[in-house]
Motif scaffolding. Structure first.
Motif, PDB file in Angstrom:
ATOM      1  N   UNK A  31       0.828  -1.199   0.000  1.00  0.00           N
ATOM      2  CA  UNK A  31       0.000   0.000   0.000  1.00  0.00           C
ATOM      3  C   UNK A  31       0.867   1.255   0.000  1.00  0.00           C
ATOM      4  N   UNK A  32       0.195   2.397  -0.032  1.00  0.00           N
ATOM      5  CA  UNK A  32       0.912   3.673   0.040  1.00  0.00           C
ATOM      6  C   UNK A  32       1.815   3.694   1.262  1.00  0.00           C
ATOM      7  N   UNK A  33       2.823   4.500   1.231  1.00  0.00           N
ATOM      8  CA  UNK A  33       3.820   4.618   2.302  1.00  0.00           C
ATOM      9  C   UNK A  33       4.545   3.291   2.531  1.00  0.00           C
ATOM     10  N   UNK A  34       4.569   2.404   1.518  1.00  0.00           N
ATOM     11  CA  UNK A  34       5.271   1.111   1.562  1.00  0.00           C
ATOM     12  C   UNK A  34       4.791   0.198   2.693  1.00  0.00           C
ATOM     13  N   UNK A  35       3.518   0.256   3.025  1.00  0.00           N
ATOM     14  CA  UNK A  35       2.945  -0.603   4.060  1.00  0.00           C
ATOM     15  C   UNK A  35       2.532  -1.930   3.432  1.00  0.00           C
ATOM     16  N   UNK A  36       3.000  -3.032   4.030  1.00  0.00           N
ATOM     17  CA  UNK A  36       2.670  -4.377   3.575  1.00  0.00           C
ATOM     18  C   UNK A  36       1.484  -4.890   4.391  1.00  0.00           C
ATOM     19  N   UNK A  37       0.430  -5.346   3.716  1.00  0.00           N
ATOM     20  CA  UNK A  37      -0.762  -5.867   4.391  1.00  0.00           C
ATOM     21  C   UNK A  37      -0.966  -7.323   3.962  1.00  0.00           C
ATOM     22  N   UNK A  38      -0.600  -8.299   4.819  1.00  0.00           N
ATOM     23  CA  UNK A  38      -0.889  -9.706   4.531  1.00  0.00           C
ATOM     24  C   UNK A  38      -2.390  -9.976   4.688  1.00  0.00           C
ATOM     25  N   UNK A  39      -2.933 -10.750   3.765  1.00  0.00           N
ATOM     26  CA  UNK A  39      -4.364 -11.077   3.793  1.00  0.00           C
ATOM     27  C   UNK A  39      -4.542 -12.550   3.447  1.00  0.00           C
ATOM     28  N   UNK A  40      -5.425 -13.219   4.166  1.00  0.00           N
ATOM     29  CA  UNK A  40      -5.838 -14.579   3.818  1.00  0.00           C
ATOM     30  C   UNK A  40      -7.328 -14.529   3.534  1.00  0.00           C
ATOM     31  N   UNK A  41      -7.707 -14.973   2.345  1.00  0.00           N
ATOM     32  CA  UNK A  41      -9.119 -15.045   1.973  1.00  0.00           C
ATOM     33  C   UNK A  41      -9.586 -16.490   2.157  1.00  0.00           C
ATOM     34  N   UNK A  51     -12.076 -12.443   5.138  1.00  0.00           N
ATOM     35  CA  UNK A  51     -10.728 -11.946   4.893  1.00  0.00           C
ATOM     36  C   UNK A  51     -10.066 -11.761   6.250  1.00  0.00           C
ATOM     37  N   UNK A  52      -8.894 -12.374   6.435  1.00  0.00           N
ATOM     38  CA  UNK A  52      -8.122 -12.223   7.671  1.00  0.00           C
ATOM     39  C   UNK A  52      -6.957 -11.304   7.337  1.00  0.00           C
ATOM     40  N   UNK A  53      -6.933 -10.118   7.965  1.00  0.00           N
ATOM     41  CA  UNK A  53      -5.905  -9.120   7.701  1.00  0.00           C
ATOM     42  C   UNK A  53      -4.994  -8.969   8.907  1.00  0.00           C
ATOM     43  N   UNK A  54      -3.712  -8.781   8.623  1.00  0.00           N
ATOM     44  CA  UNK A  54      -2.754  -8.434   9.664  1.00  0.00           C
ATOM     45  C   UNK A  54      -2.354  -6.988   9.382  1.00  0.00           C
ATOM     46  N   UNK A  55      -2.850  -6.084  10.222  1.00  0.00           N
ATOM     47  CA  UNK A  55      -2.632  -4.663   9.973  1.00  0.00           C
ATOM     48  C   UNK A  55      -2.533  -3.904  11.291  1.00  0.00           C
ATOM     49  N   UNK A  56      -1.640  -2.940  11.318  1.00  0.00           N
ATOM     50  CA  UNK A  56      -1.452  -2.063  12.471  1.00  0.00           C
ATOM     51  C   UNK A  56      -1.314  -2.841  13.783  1.00  0.00           C
TER      52      UNK A  56
END
Length: 114
Positions: A31-41, A51-56
């Motif tokens: 994503x913007x600002x080089x943020x990596x967001x892992x997601x499992x659908x 959707x399982x997100x690992x964020x912040x």
């Protein structure tokens, strides 16, 4: 390591479902600002997609909900929560304020990397 942990969690969750066909797809978005967001659908015949997100610093399970286009995932409550809206290879992460209903972008221009 984190991505493998998310995939393992998703597999365990999916294994407990009483459905015939389950699809689990692990990916990540830049994503913007080089943020990596892992997601499992996780999708299963006749079941609501997840959707399982690992964020912040947290892991969030979001359920598929009606969308005009693409797939929108949110938490089924009137409270504040994340919304993940994916369309094609792109996605946006929003924060929904439960008191006002306003959805503010957290990460825009997320592009699927794998």
């Amino acid at each position: 390591m984190i991505r493998q942990a998310i995939l393992a969690l998703a597999s365990v969750c999916a294994a407990g479902a009483a459905v015939a066909d389950i699809a689990v797809q692990a990916t990540h978005y830049l994503c913007e600002r080089s943020v990596d967001v892992p997601v499992v659908y996780i999708n299963a015949d006749g079941e609501q997609g997840v959707a399982v997100l690992l964020v912040e610093g947290g892991m969030f399970n979001l359920l598929a909900e009606p969308a005009a286009s693409g797939v929108r995932y949110g938490y089924p409550s009137d409270g504040s929560h994340y919304i993940w809206w994916a369309k094609g290879r792109g996605a946006t992460l929003f924060w929904r304020d439960g008191a006002t209903g306003v959805e503010t972008p957290v990460y825009r221009a997320c592009m699927r990397q794998s």
